[in-house]
Design a protein around this motif. Structure first.
Motif, mmCIF file in Angstrom:
data_model
loop_
_atom_site.group_PDB
_atom_site.id
_atom_site.type_symbol
_atom_site.label_atom_id
_atom_site.label_comp_id
_atom_site.label_asym_id
_atom_site.label_seq_id
_atom_site.Cartn_x
_atom_site.Cartn_y
_atom_site.Cartn_z
ATOM 1 N N LEU A 36 54.750 25.631 -44.045
ATOM 2 C CA LEU A 36 54.419 24.250 -43.660
ATOM 3 C C LEU A 36 55.506 23.687 -42.735
ATOM 4 N N TYR A 37 56.772 23.920 -43.130
ATOM 5 C CA TYR A 37 57.882 23.444 -42.291
ATOM 6 C C TYR A 37 57.892 24.196 -40.958
ATOM 7 N N ARG A 38 57.603 25.479 -41.032
ATOM 8 C CA ARG A 38 57.561 26.271 -39.801
ATOM 9 C C ARG A 38 56.452 25.782 -38.867
ATOM 10 N N ALA A 39 55.312 25.414 -39.462
ATOM 11 C CA ALA A 39 54.166 24.977 -38.651
ATOM 12 C C ALA A 39 54.496 23.699 -37.883
ATOM 13 N N ARG A 74 45.307 33.097 -50.542
ATOM 14 C CA ARG A 74 46.551 32.728 -49.871
ATOM 15 C C ARG A 74 46.335 31.431 -49.110
ATOM 16 N N MET A 75 47.217 30.458 -49.336
ATOM 17 C CA MET A 75 47.090 29.191 -48.634
ATOM 18 C C MET A 75 47.485 29.377 -47.168
ATOM 19 N N THR A 76 46.564 29.096 -46.282
ATOM 20 C CA THR A 76 46.812 29.260 -44.848
ATOM 21 C C THR A 76 47.030 27.883 -44.221
ATOM 22 N N VAL A 84 48.058 28.576 -37.342
ATOM 23 C CA VAL A 84 49.271 28.939 -36.603
ATOM 24 C C VAL A 84 50.000 30.130 -37.236
ATOM 25 N N GLY A 85 49.391 30.709 -38.254
ATOM 26 C CA GLY A 85 50.029 31.786 -39.031
ATOM 27 C C GLY A 85 50.753 32.834 -38.222
ATOM 28 N N GLY A 86 50.153 33.330 -37.162
ATOM 29 C CA GLY A 86 50.742 34.434 -36.412
ATOM 30 C C GLY A 86 51.901 34.014 -35.519
#
Ligand code: DC
Length: 233
Positions: A36-39, A74-76, A84-86
């Motif tokens: 979440l912080y990364r996103a 898995r929470m995406t 934005v996962g990748g």
């Protein structure tokens, strides 16, 4: 009954691998709160938002939609509707996530999202402040640590699996910067909750750590059949 299990610890301690494996063994949902912080950090970098400017970050938070969706347990994370996962696994994004995570406006924005995800239990939540702030009443709390050298080694290997080669010296520098930022910030610093079991995974395999966690849960359940506050007993 489905429970909330928290796993906190510094970068490179093996939290993600262990949390994923544990969630799979229990049939629980896996929540990676660092994502979440990364996103948010990813959007800040993309939109050239100053990551040390509280006003700019407040604006970013007010104008960004961050959402979680359960995909196969898995929470995406979605930012303004985009998965934005990748794109969030780089060191650049990790360092920026660490920087913005020190600002109250950022933590407040992401708090309810995390709590909602854990509302019904059945979740393994991984991060820095899961046991101390987000889920203080979690049934089981663990703090996963490893020696710095080993954390650097693991992180270097992990990054080398992705794009490009990671240099151990750069990883070491970034990791130390992140350790310092995450543990010395004023709000919700990286810390082992007093009722968390600390596991040092330096010389343990993933399966050994997961087994230790499950053993601890089973032992606590036997000691306190009513299931109340079994951790730290
Ligand atoms: O776990 P990670 O490396 O993906 O996390 C990236 C950064 O996000 C981490 O350095 C600090 C911040 N973070 C946080 O402040 N609180 C959390 N619960 C999870 C991550």
């Amino acid at each position: 009954m489905n429970k909330v299990i928290t796993i906190d610890g510094p970068a490179g301690a093996g939290k993600s691998t262990v949390s994923k494996a544990l969630a799979a063994r229990l049939g629980y949902v896996y929540l990676d709160t660092g994502a979440l912080y990364r996103a948010l950090a990813y959007k800040a970098i993309r939109n050239r938002v100053a990551i040390d400017d509280p006003d700019a970050l407040a604006k970013l938070c007010a104008t960004t939609d961050v959402a979680l969706q359960n995909i196969n347990g898995r929470m995406t994370v979605y930012v303004d509707g985009e998965n934005v996962g990748g794109k969030i696994r780089t060191e650049e994004v990790g360092l920026a996530a660490s920087a913005i995570s020190a600002f109250p406006v950022v933590r407040e924005k992401l708090l309810s999202l995390q709590r909602n995800a854990g509302e019904r239990g059945g979740i393994v939540a991984e991060g820095r402040d899961m046991g101390s702030v987000v889920f203080p009443d979690a049934a089981f709390k663990f703090f996963l640590d490893a020696d710095l050298e080993e954390r650097i080694r693991r992180r270097t290997l992990e990054l080398a699996d992705g794009k490009g080669k990671a240099k151990s010296a750069c990883v070491a520098r970034d990791m130390q910067a992140r350790d310092q930022q995450d543990s010395q910030r004023k709000i919700a610093p990286l810390t082992a909750s007093p009722d968390a079991l600390i596991i040092n995974s330096t010389s343990l395999s993933v399966d050994e750590v997961v087994d230790r966690i499950l053993e601890r849960m089973a032992a606590a359940g036997q000691r306190r059949p009513n299931g109340r506050k079994p951790n730290g007993a």
